[in-house]
Structure formats: structure tokens, C-alpha cells
Design a protein around this motif. Structure first.
Motif, short mmCIF file in Angstrom:
data_model
loop_
_atom_site.label_atom_id
_atom_site.label_comp_id
_atom_site.label_asym_id
_atom_site.label_seq_id
_atom_site.Cartn_x
_atom_site.Cartn_y
_atom_site.Cartn_z
N ILE A 190 -1.96 -5.33 1.84
CA ILE A 190 -3.04 -6.16 2.29
C ILE A 190 -3.40 -6.84 0.61
CG2 ILE A 190 -4.36 -4.24 0.02
CD1 ILE A 190 -5.75 -2.98 1.94
N CYS A 213 0.73 -1.54 -0.27
CA CYS A 213 0.06 0.13 -0.15
C CYS A 213 0.83 1.19 -0.03
CB CYS A 213 -0.88 -0.20 1.26
SG CYS A 213 -1.89 -1.24 1.71
N LEU A 273 -5.55 -7.93 -2.70
CA LEU A 273 -6.66 -7.57 -2.34
C LEU A 273 -7.95 -9.29 -3.72
CD1 LEU A 273 -7.07 -4.89 -5.98
CD2 LEU A 273 -7.91 -7.33 -6.34
N LEU A 313 -8.01 2.00 -1.49
CA LEU A 313 -8.18 1.27 -1.17
C LEU A 313 -9.68 1.73 -0.53
CD1 LEU A 313 -4.82 2.11 1.28
CD2 LEU A 313 -5.88 -0.61 -0.59
N HIS A 343 -12.56 -7.08 -2.65
CA HIS A 343 -12.80 -7.77 -1.67
C HIS A 343 -11.76 -7.17 -1.28
CE1 HIS A 343 -15.85 -10.13 -2.28
NE2 HIS A 343 -15.89 -10.46 -3.62
N TRP A 344 -11.41 -7.08 -0.01
CA TRP A 344 -9.85 -6.91 0.74
C TRP A 344 -9.64 -7.73 2.22
CZ3 TRP A 344 -7.14 -3.65 -1.89
CH2 TRP A 344 -7.95 -2.80 -3.31
N ALA A 358 -3.93 0.62 -3.11
CA ALA A 358 -2.47 -1.00 -3.52
C ALA A 358 -2.40 0.06 -5.30
CB ALA A 358 -4.10 -2.08 -3.09
#
Ligand code: ADP
Ligand code: MG
Length: 366
Positions: free
Chosen positions: A271, A247, A273, A261, A346-347, A252
Motif C-alpha cells: 500500500i 501490509c 502511505l 490500515l 492518505h492511503w 502497514a
């Protein structure tokens, strides 16, 4: 008619084998719950504890208001269907269906009537005089389900009942099961490692891994809002793209591209993804959030191509995004621009694996 309740169930075989660590869930009398998970994750162990074939190390099992945790299997009025069918080879279909009722001293006229009803529902009426050896796998499986259905049980348990059938038959019997249990009035717990069975049959799915329930939700929520990385990776075929990205600021970094983000309190160094291959599209003019790359593998799935794209990047490590694309074009070796729609991303937290954004829908669920 009563609900089934599991509270903090634990099964410890040895200090090293603890397939069920802490499992709590409720199945109402109109619910069809699937225990889904990889082989060896403790699904059958949970089912056997509900049936009374195995004693829990800790925890409680209730049917309605009755604590059945230490009741013998025979006193629980539970019907179970096993993967292996467990039919008597020397008995006809009729006798197989009737034998459980005879053992329970049900009056003969009632036995006749119940067997006839179930045979009708399961399409077995023409086969009543056959023996298991004279029937196909699908027919035998139906008799095994029939043996459970004639029982008027308080709870139905099915342990991978379709896994001995070939793919086509599995699809047919799966549809049959869906109809048979469509208006059931008692809790059903169905064990499978097959996500399609879980998605198509259940009102609720409990995804098990590592001795715990990873997520307990209706199939739509399991699919559209996976609670963690395990769920995201286990459910869905082809599998969701899961990319661990650095990040920078509110972005990201995906190769040479930046993905905004979501709204999270603190930006972590990395992170994950997630985006499903069916949500990745070929970019149209005007699309924002696009990435470029080169196709390096095309797999024909019949209805779609599964296209693997190496994303443009100045880093040495290759980033691969897979997309389900239409078959009316030849994508091989092409340079391609893809769109990752932000509503489909989706994170996940890199460390805990938890989903970082609880959707409004989930919040409103209570
Ligand atoms: P699943 O049905 O999800 O494939 P099981 O519930 O059958 O998994 O088994 C979970 C784990 O517990 C497996 O590692 C299995 O080897 C172990 N296990 C099952 N029964 C016993 C037993 N009687 N003694 C020791 N270990 C067992
Ligand atoms: Mg099993």
C-alpha cells in the motif's frame, strides 16, 4: 452570461502525439478554473481549442447553449491573454488597449469610456501615453490583461500570464489578478504549471496529466483529498511523503513500526502511505502512532527546517520521512521520534494509484 462546457475533447496531432485524450469539464460564469499540470501536458492545447485557434479531433465545446466547436475564433467573443504579452510595440498603452475595440467597430466614445474604466482598475491611468518599451514587465503584463478586459468577452482565457515575471512581481500581479477577477460574471480559464497560482487564484482546479483530468475540485479538496498518487505528488511543496509499504494483518509495516490500515475491504500485499511534511510532528508524551529514526539532512526553508529522517528499520532499504519542523532547535544528526497523525494520512492503491479512502466530506459533495 453563459457557462463554458468541454465534452470529451481530444486532440491528436499524430498517432504518437495525443496531448489531449479525453477532457470534459464545465466552468460556470462565476468560476475561475485553473488548468494545472506539468509542462507539455496539453494545457495550452485545451486553451487554444477553446479559443478556436486549434480544431479538436473529437469532442464538443459549448458556450451557453451554442456549440462553438467549429466556429472561427473571431466569432466566439473570447478574450485571451498570452504569456508573451503580445502588445504592439509601436503603440501607446491607450492605443494598445483600444485597438481590439477599434477593430470591432465599437463607437469611439464607448472605446474611450471602457479603456478609462479598465485603466483605472489596473492602475494604468498614469501610463496611458507610454509605449511597451518604456514600461516594466509587470506594467506590460497589466496592459496585456487590460487588452482582454476591455473586451466584454463571453469567456476569458489566460495562458501562463505571470511566467515572464520575476518572483516578487509575480506575487504582486497574482494578487492584482485575484482582485480584478473577484466579481467576474463570465467563465475564466487560467493555465499554469505553478501550483501556488492555482491554489491562490482558482475557485476550481483541473489537474491535467497524460491527456486526462486527474482531479477537478476546489483547491482545498485538491490539497486535502488528492484523488490519486499523481495529484498527491504534484500539489504541495515540499512534496508529500509517499511511502510504498508492505501490509501485514491490518497494518502497514513502516520499518520497525506498524501503522493501522484504514477500513478497506481487502488488505493488499502493499500500500502507499502519504503524509505531508507539515503534518509530521515531533512526538509528544502520550502520542500513539510514533516512529523513530535519525536525522540525516536538515534544509533551512526560512520559516521551517525541512528535516529528512531515516526511519529505524531492520530492512536494508532506507525509508526516509521528511518533516517540517520549527527552527528553534538544532535537529542535525539527532535521534528523533515522530508522530504521523492518522487523520493526516492518505492511503493509495499501489497499482491504480487511486486514493483508497473516500472521505465523508467527498461523499457528501454529491
Ligand atoms: P503545455 O501547455 O501543457 O505545456 P502544450 O499544450 O503546449 O503543453 O503541448 C502539449 C504537447 O503537444 C507537447 O508535447 C507539444 O510538443 C505537442 N504539440 C503542441 N502543438 C503541436 C503541434 N502543432 N503539432 C504537434 N505537436 C504539438
Ligand atoms: Mg503551455
Amino acid at each position: 452570461m453563459a457557462k463554458l462546457e468541454l465534452k470529451n475533447l481530444n486532440k491528436t496531432y499524430t498517432s504518437k502525439i495525443v496531448p489531449v485524450k479525453d477532457v470534459s469539464l464545465t466552468v460556470d460564469n462565476d468560476e475561475f478554473l485553473t488548468l494545472l499540470g506539468p509542462s507539455g501536458c496539453g494545457k495550452s492545447t485545451v486553451l487554444r481549442m477553446i479559443a478556436g485557434l486549434e480544431e479538436p479531433t473529437r469532442g464538443q465545446i459549448k458556450i451557453g447553449d451554442v456549440d462553438v466547436t467549429y466556429k472561427p475564433a473571431g466569432d466566439r467573443n473570447i478574450a485571451m491573454v498570452f504569456q508573451s504579452y503580445a502588445l504592439y510595440p509601436h503603440m501607446t498603452v491607450y492605443e494598445n488597449l483600444a485597438s481590439g475595440l477599434k477593430l470591432r467597430k465599437v463607437p469611439p466614445t464607448e472605446i474611450k469610456q471602457r479603456v478609462a474604466e479598465v485603466a483605472e482598475v489596473l492602475g494604468l491611468a498614469e501610463l496611458m501615453n507610454r509605449k511597451p518599451g518604456q514600461m516594466s514587465g509587470g506594467q506590460r503584463q497589466r496592459v496585456a490583461v487590460g487588452r482582454a478586459l476591455v473586451r466584454n468577452a463571453n469567456v476569458y482565457l489566460l495562458d501562463e500570464p505571470l511566467s515572464n515575471l520575476d518572483a516578487l512581481l509575480r506575487e504582486r500581479v497574482r494578487a492584482d489578478l485575484k482582485q480584478i477577477f473577484a466579481d467576474q460574471k463570465v467563465p475564466v480559464v487560467y493555465v499554469t504549471h505553478d501550483q501556488t497560482e492555482a491554489m491562490t487564484l482558482s475557485t476550481k482546479v483541473a489537474l491535467l496529466n497524460d491527456g486526462y483530468v486527474q482531479q477537478l475540485d476546489p483547491p482545498e479538496l485538491i490539497y486535502n483529498h488528492p484523488a490519486n498518487l499523481f495529484v498527491a505528488g504534484f500539489v504541495g511543496s515540499p512534496q508529500m511523503n509517499l511511502l510504498t509499504l508492505p501490509c501485514k494483518g491490518r497494518y502497514a509495516i513502516l520499518g520497525n513500526f506498524q501503522v493501522p490500515l484504514p477500513n478497506i475491504p481487502t488488505v493488499p500485499p502493499q500500500i502507499v502511505l502519504g503524509i505531508r511534511p507539515e503534518n509530521v510532528r515531533v512526538a509528544q508524551p502520550g502520542d500513539t502512532q510514533t516512529i523513530q529514526g535519525q536525522v540525516y539532512l536538515v534544509e533551512n526553508l526560512g520559516m521551517h527546517y525541512l528535516v529528512s529522517v531515516r526511519v529505524e528499520s531492520s530492512q536494508t532499504e532506507a525509508i526516509i520521512v521528511r518533516a517540517l519542523l520549527p527552527t528553534d532547535q538544532n535537529w542535525s544528526s539527532k535521534n528523533i521520534t515522530l508522530t504521523l497523525p492518522s487523520e493526516d494520512i492518505h492511503w493509495f492503491d499501489v497499482q491504480s494509484g487511486h486514493a483508497l479512502v473516500r472521505r465523508q466530506m467527498l461523499g457528501a459533495r454529491g
